[in-house]
Design a protein around this motif. Sequence first.
Motif, PDB file in Angstrom:
ATOM      1  N   VAL A 195       0.853  -1.182   0.000  1.00  0.00           N
ATOM      2  CA  VAL A 195       0.000   0.000   0.000  1.00  0.00           C
ATOM      3  C   VAL A 195       0.889   1.233   0.000  1.00  0.00           C
ATOM      4  N   VAL A 196       0.304   2.352  -0.425  1.00  0.00           N
ATOM      5  CA  VAL A 196       1.002   3.636  -0.423  1.00  0.00           C
ATOM      6  C   VAL A 196       0.588   4.377   0.840  1.00  0.00           C
ATOM      7  N   GLY A 197       1.559   4.592   1.752  1.00  0.00           N
ATOM      8  CA  GLY A 197       1.257   5.353   2.962  1.00  0.00           C
ATOM      9  C   GLY A 197       1.217   6.835   2.684  1.00  0.00           C
ATOM     10  N   LEU A 198       2.248   7.342   1.987  1.00  0.00           N
ATOM     11  CA  LEU A 198       2.292   8.768   1.642  1.00  0.00           C
ATOM     12  C   LEU A 198       3.348   8.949   0.566  1.00  0.00           C
ATOM     13  N   VAL A 199       2.959   9.573  -0.519  1.00  0.00           N
ATOM     14  CA  VAL A 199       3.879   9.876  -1.616  1.00  0.00           C
ATOM     15  C   VAL A 199       3.647  11.318  -2.043  1.00  0.00           C
ATOM     16  N   GLU A 200       4.756  12.076  -2.151  1.00  0.00           N
ATOM     17  CA  GLU A 200       4.684  13.460  -2.621  1.00  0.00           C
ATOM     18  C   GLU A 200       5.023  13.477  -4.112  1.00  0.00           C
ATOM     19  N   THR A 201       4.032  13.782  -4.950  1.00  0.00           N
ATOM     20  CA  THR A 201       4.279  13.781  -6.395  1.00  0.00           C
ATOM     21  C   THR A 201       4.835  15.096  -6.895  1.00  0.00           C
ATOM     22  N   HIS A 202       4.568  16.201  -6.191  1.00  0.00           N
ATOM     23  CA  HIS A 202       5.022  17.531  -6.591  1.00  0.00           C
ATOM     24  C   HIS A 202       4.606  17.851  -8.037  1.00  0.00           C
ATOM     25  N   GLY A 203       3.474  17.286  -8.461  1.00  0.00           N
ATOM     26  CA  GLY A 203       2.963  17.565  -9.798  1.00  0.00           C
ATOM     27  C   GLY A 203       3.696  16.880 -10.926  1.00  0.00           C
ATOM     28  N   ARG A 204       4.522  15.877 -10.648  1.00  0.00           N
ATOM     29  CA  ARG A 204       5.284  15.195 -11.698  1.00  0.00           C
ATOM     30  C   ARG A 204       4.402  14.111 -12.323  1.00  0.00           C
ATOM     31  N   GLU A 205       4.216  14.206 -13.635  1.00  0.00           N
ATOM     32  CA  GLU A 205       3.268  13.327 -14.325  1.00  0.00           C
ATOM     33  C   GLU A 205       3.704  11.864 -14.267  1.00  0.00           C
ATOM     34  N   ARG A 206       4.993  11.589 -14.440  1.00  0.00           N
ATOM     35  CA  ARG A 206       5.442  10.196 -14.448  1.00  0.00           C
ATOM     36  C   ARG A 206       5.226   9.543 -13.086  1.00  0.00           C
ATOM     37  N   VAL A 207       5.423  10.305 -12.015  1.00  0.00           N
ATOM     38  CA  VAL A 207       5.179   9.763 -10.679  1.00  0.00           C
ATOM     39  C   VAL A 207       3.692   9.508 -10.478  1.00  0.00           C
ATOM     40  N   GLU A 208       2.867  10.444 -10.946  1.00  0.00           N
ATOM     41  CA  GLU A 208       1.418  10.271 -10.790  1.00  0.00           C
ATOM     42  C   GLU A 208       0.914   9.064 -11.575  1.00  0.00           C
ATOM     43  N   ARG A 209       1.511   8.803 -12.742  1.00  0.00           N
ATOM     44  CA  ARG A 209       1.100   7.629 -13.518  1.00  0.00           C
ATOM     45  C   ARG A 209       1.448   6.331 -12.787  1.00  0.00           C
ATOM     46  N   LEU A 210       2.590   6.306 -12.097  1.00  0.00           N
ATOM     47  CA  LEU A 210       2.963   5.114 -11.337  1.00  0.00           C
ATOM     48  C   LEU A 210       2.023   4.871 -10.164  1.00  0.00           C
ATOM     49  N   LEU A 211       1.414   5.930  -9.643  1.00  0.00           N
ATOM     50  CA  LEU A 211       0.505   5.788  -8.512  1.00  0.00           C
ATOM     51  C   LEU A 211      -0.848   5.215  -8.924  1.00  0.00           C
ATOM     52  N   GLU A 212      -1.178   5.308 -10.208  1.00  0.00           N
ATOM     53  CA  GLU A 212      -2.492   4.855 -10.654  1.00  0.00           C
ATOM     54  C   GLU A 212      -2.657   3.359 -10.405  1.00  0.00           C
ATOM     55  N   GLY A 213      -3.763   2.997  -9.791  1.00  0.00           N
ATOM     56  CA  GLY A 213      -4.073   1.604  -9.538  1.00  0.00           C
ATOM     57  C   GLY A 213      -3.500   1.057  -8.250  1.00  0.00           C
ATOM     58  N   MET A 214      -2.676   1.829  -7.540  1.00  0.00           N
ATOM     59  CA  MET A 214      -2.108   1.357  -6.279  1.00  0.00           C
ATOM     60  C   MET A 214      -2.997   1.795  -5.120  1.00  0.00           C
ATOM     61  N   GLU A 215      -3.174   0.911  -4.152  1.00  0.00           N
ATOM     62  CA  GLU A 215      -4.000   1.238  -2.985  1.00  0.00           C
ATOM     63  C   GLU A 215      -3.276   2.267  -2.119  1.00  0.00           C
ATOM     64  N   THR A 216      -3.983   3.322  -1.755  1.00  0.00           N
ATOM     65  CA  THR A 216      -3.394   4.411  -0.978  1.00  0.00           C
ATOM     66  C   THR A 216      -4.161   4.572   0.331  1.00  0.00           C
ATOM     67  N   VAL A 273      -4.823  23.401   6.307  1.00  0.00           N
ATOM     68  CA  VAL A 273      -4.959  21.970   6.544  1.00  0.00           C
ATOM     69  C   VAL A 273      -3.880  21.238   5.746  1.00  0.00           C
ATOM     70  N   PHE A 274      -3.144  20.356   6.429  1.00  0.00           N
ATOM     71  CA  PHE A 274      -2.060  19.597   5.813  1.00  0.00           C
ATOM     72  C   PHE A 274      -2.366  18.106   5.929  1.00  0.00           C
ATOM     73  N   GLY A 275      -1.841  17.340   4.962  1.00  0.00           N
ATOM     74  CA  GLY A 275      -2.024  15.902   4.991  1.00  0.00           C
ATOM     75  C   GLY A 275      -0.760  15.210   5.448  1.00  0.00           C
ATOM     76  N   GLU A 276      -0.842  14.450   6.545  1.00  0.00           N
ATOM     77  CA  GLU A 276       0.300  13.747   7.092  1.00  0.00           C
ATOM     78  C   GLU A 276       0.053  12.242   7.051  1.00  0.00           C
ATOM     79  N   LEU A 277       1.099  11.473   7.302  1.00  0.00           N
ATOM     80  CA  LEU A 277       1.018  10.015   7.319  1.00  0.00           C
ATOM     81  C   LEU A 277       0.142   9.557   8.485  1.00  0.00           C
ATOM     82  N   ASP A 278      -0.861   8.739   8.193  1.00  0.00           N
ATOM     83  CA  ASP A 278      -1.755   8.216   9.227  1.00  0.00           C
ATOM     84  C   ASP A 278      -1.195   6.869   9.704  1.00  0.00           C
TER      85      ASP A 278
END
Length: 877
Positions: free
Chosen positions: A37-58, A70-75
Motif C-alpha cells: 500500500v502507499v502510505g504517503l507519496v509526494e508527487t510535486h505535480g510530476r506526471e510520471r510519478v502520478e502515472r505510477l501511482l495509478e491503480g495502487m491502494e493508498t 490543513v495539511f495531509g500527514e502520514l496516518d
Amino acid sequence: MARGRLRVYLGAAPGVGKTFAMLAEGRRRAERGTDVVVGLVETHGRERVERLLEGMETVPRLAAEHRGAVFGELDVDAVVARRPEVVLVDELAHTNVPGSRNAKRWQDVEEILEAGIDVVSTLNVQHLESLGDAVEKITGVVQRETVPDEVVRRDGQVELVDMAPEALRRRMAHGNVYAPERVDAALSKYFRPGNLTALRELALLWVAGEVGDSLGHYRSEHRVARVWETRERVVVALAGGPEGETLVRRAARIAARSPRADLLAVHVTMADGLANADPARLARQRALVESLGGGYHQVVGDDVSRALLDFSRRVNATQLVLGVSRRGWLARVLSRGVGVTTAAYSGTVDVHMITHEETGRSGRGPSRAALTRSRRLAGWGTALLGLPLLTAALLGFDHATLPSVILLFLLMVVCVALAGGMWPAITAAVAGFALLNWYFTPPFHSLAVTRPENLLALVVYVLVAIMVSAVVDLAARRAREAALAGAEAEVLATLAGYVLRGEAALPSLLSRLREIFGLASVTLLERRPDGLSGSRGPSGPPGSDGLDGLDGLDCWRIVATGGGEPSTRPGVADTDVVVDDDLVLAVRGWLPGTSGRRVLEAFAAEAAVALRHQRLAEQAGRLRPLAEADRMRTALLAAVSHDLRTPLASARAAVEGLRATDVDWSPEDRAELLATADESLVKLDRLVANLLDMSRLQAGVLGLTLQPTALEDIVPRVVDELGPPYDRVLNRLPEDLPEIAADPALLERVLVNLVSNAVRYSPPGVAVLVGASVGVSDGGDGSDEGDGGEHVEIRVVDRGPGIPEESRDRVFMPFQRLGDRDNATGVGLGLALSRGLAEAMGGTLVPDETPGGGLTMVLTLPVFPRHRAAPVPVEDP
C-alpha cells in the motif's frame, strides 16, 4: 512479532528519481503477490510519478490543521490497522505539522516497523545527521530536517539512486523536477554543478562506508581470516622511534598509488605495560598520519609480530610497511627480529621493509640495572666478606659433611643475590666453588676432585646458585619496572583527568607539571618565525636532544611559563624536551631519571596540543565576526534579489500601465493603479529602511537622539502609518504615563514592526492590544538612576499561535521567519531590527506568553530623567 525491515532509496539531491524508484519497487513487489500500500507519496505535480501511482491502494492521509491551513500527514494508525506487508512512505526526513504525535516522519516509520510492517522510503544525503555540517559548508544551507544515521543503518537496506549532475540539471531545465518559475533560482543556487558533484561524492562515500561496514561484519561473523583485496589498505607500524616520520611518508606514497586507498598507522604496546615508546615522538607521528588523511590505532600484545599481523588481517589490509631494525649486528644474529618474523608469517599481506637513516643504530637505551647502586655495593661487600667468614667458621667444625657445607654456601649465595643482584651472586657462586674444592673436597688443599659424586655436587651447587641468582635478579628487575610503570600510570592518569576536566589551559598545565615533580620552573618556548635562517629541524647525533644551534636568545620566545625564573632559550635549563621543530619544553629542577623523562615528554606533547587548541580557538574567534558579516552580506544580497523584487515589480507594472497610450483607463482604474504603486513603494521604502538600519546597527554607526517622548503621540502615528489593514489595533495606553527617553522616529519604527507582526499572525477578526505600565528597577548594579530607575513597559499583545519557548531567541536573528517558507512575508528583519533599536535606546525587547494563548512582545524603555534639560545625541550606541 518480528520487526519490519526498512529499505531506503538514497539520492544526492532532489530530482534524481528516488520516488520513482520507490514506486517502481512497490509495483514489482505487488506484481509478485506482495500486499503493498502507499502510505504517503509526494508527487510535486510530476506526471510520471502520478502515472505510477495509478491503480495502487493508498491509505488516506491524516488531516492536520496549522495556522488556519490543513495539511495531509502520514496516518500511522490507519497503516497499522490495515497491516499490509509493505508500505511506501516518501521523504523520510520530513517534519510533521506541529501538534502531531511525532515530530518527524522517521519516528512514524519506526512505529510502523515495530508493528512488523516493511517500509520502503526515500532520503536525500543532505538529510543524514552525520553529514549536516559538510552539506552546510558545501551549499551554505542549514539542514533542519535530519534523520539519525542509526535509523538507516540499524535494519535498513540502502540503495543509491545516482544521476550525473549534468543530467539532473537537464531534468531541472525541462521542468521535470520543479515548477518553471522556480527552475532559474534553483539552477543558480543549490543545483550548481559544483554543489551537485560534491553532494554526489558524499552520497557515494557514505554508501561505500556502509558497504565496508557490512563486509567487516560478514567477515567477523563467518571468521574469515584471509585478506580480501577489495580495496587497498596500507598499514604502517610505528615503534615510536626517530624513523617513524620516514615510514609514514613512504606508506602515504604507497597508498597514493591506488585510488581511494586507506592509510592506517598502528603502534603495539606490550601487554605488561613495561616497554614504553617515546610519547612525544608518537604524538608527532600521529599528527603526521592524520594530516595525510590516515587513521591512528594502538593495540596491546605480547608478540609484536603477531599483533601487527592480527591487526592487518582484522582491517583487511593488503600492505604492511615496517622499518628495518635499528638493532646492532650481534642482536640480529641472535634473534630474527620483528621485521623478518612478520614477513615470514604475513601470508597474503605484502610486507615492505623500508630502510632509513637509523638502520643499525641501536643507540644506548635506558639503564637495565635492576637494583640501586647502594644495594649492588652491599651485594659485593657481602660476597667479599661473607664467604671468607663462612669458610673460617666451617673449618672450625671437624665433623662438617660436604652436603651440609654446600647448603650453607648456597644459602650465602642466595643472600648475596638478594642483596646485590645477579653478578655479585654469580661471583660468589664461582668463588664458593673454589673454596669448597680447596678446603672441603678430598684431596684437601688441591683443586683436583677424585670422587665423581663430589664433582657432581659441586657442579650442581654452581648451577643452582647461578639459576637462583638469575631468578632473584629478574624478580627485582620486574618489581622495579612495575613500580616505575605504576608511578608513570598514576601521573599520566592524573594528567588525563586534568585534561578531561577541561583544565588543560597552558599555564595551568605547566603549573600542574611543576607541582607533580617539585620543579623550580617549567617554560614552553617557541621558535620565532624569523628567528633562524638555517635549518629548522632538530639536529645532532642519535640520542641527543636535537638542540644544536638553537641557543640564540633572539630565536625563541616564551609561550607560557609556570613557577620561578623562566628559561629564555633551550640549553640554559636543566632539561629540554623537543616537542617538534618549533616547540621546546624547558625545565629547571630535578627529574627522577628515565621514568620522569617519559612523563615529561607526555606533558610536553599535551602542552603542544593545548597550544594548538588555544590558537585555533583564537583564530576561530577572529574569524567569527568575518563569517557573521559574510552571512549578513549573503543574506542581504538574497533579500535584495528576491524579497524586494515583488514591490518593485508591482510599482513598475502600475507605472507602465499608467503610461500606456493604447489603453483608456477609467478614473477608478487609474486610482487603483496609483494606489497599487503607492502601496508597493511604501513597502519598498520600509524594507530598504530596515536593511539600512540593520547594516548600521551591525557596523555600530547608527546615530540617534534621546529626548522626552510621549507614547500617546507615537501609537496613533503607528496605526496611521500601517493603514486600514491594521484597524484592529486597540490603544490601551494609560493617561498618566510619563515621558520616556527615546528617539521618536526609531521608536515609531520599532512599534510599526511589532504591531504589523502581531496583526499578521493574529486570527481574523481578533484585535491586537497595545498597552503600557510603569515599573521601577535599580539598573542592574544596585544604584538607582534618575528618578528611582523608572521605566515604561510597552506590551503588544496578540492571540496568534505564539512561539515555543525554545525558539524565542531565534526570532530575533536576522533573516529568520519562524515557520514561514514562502519568502513573501518580508525579509525577516523586523524583530531583529526592533531589538537592536531598543537596545540602542537603552531598553530591552523580550517575548512573553499571552495568557490564554498568543504572544506578547514587551518593550522596556527608561523614563526620561527630570533633571535632564536637553536631548542627548548618541553618535555610536
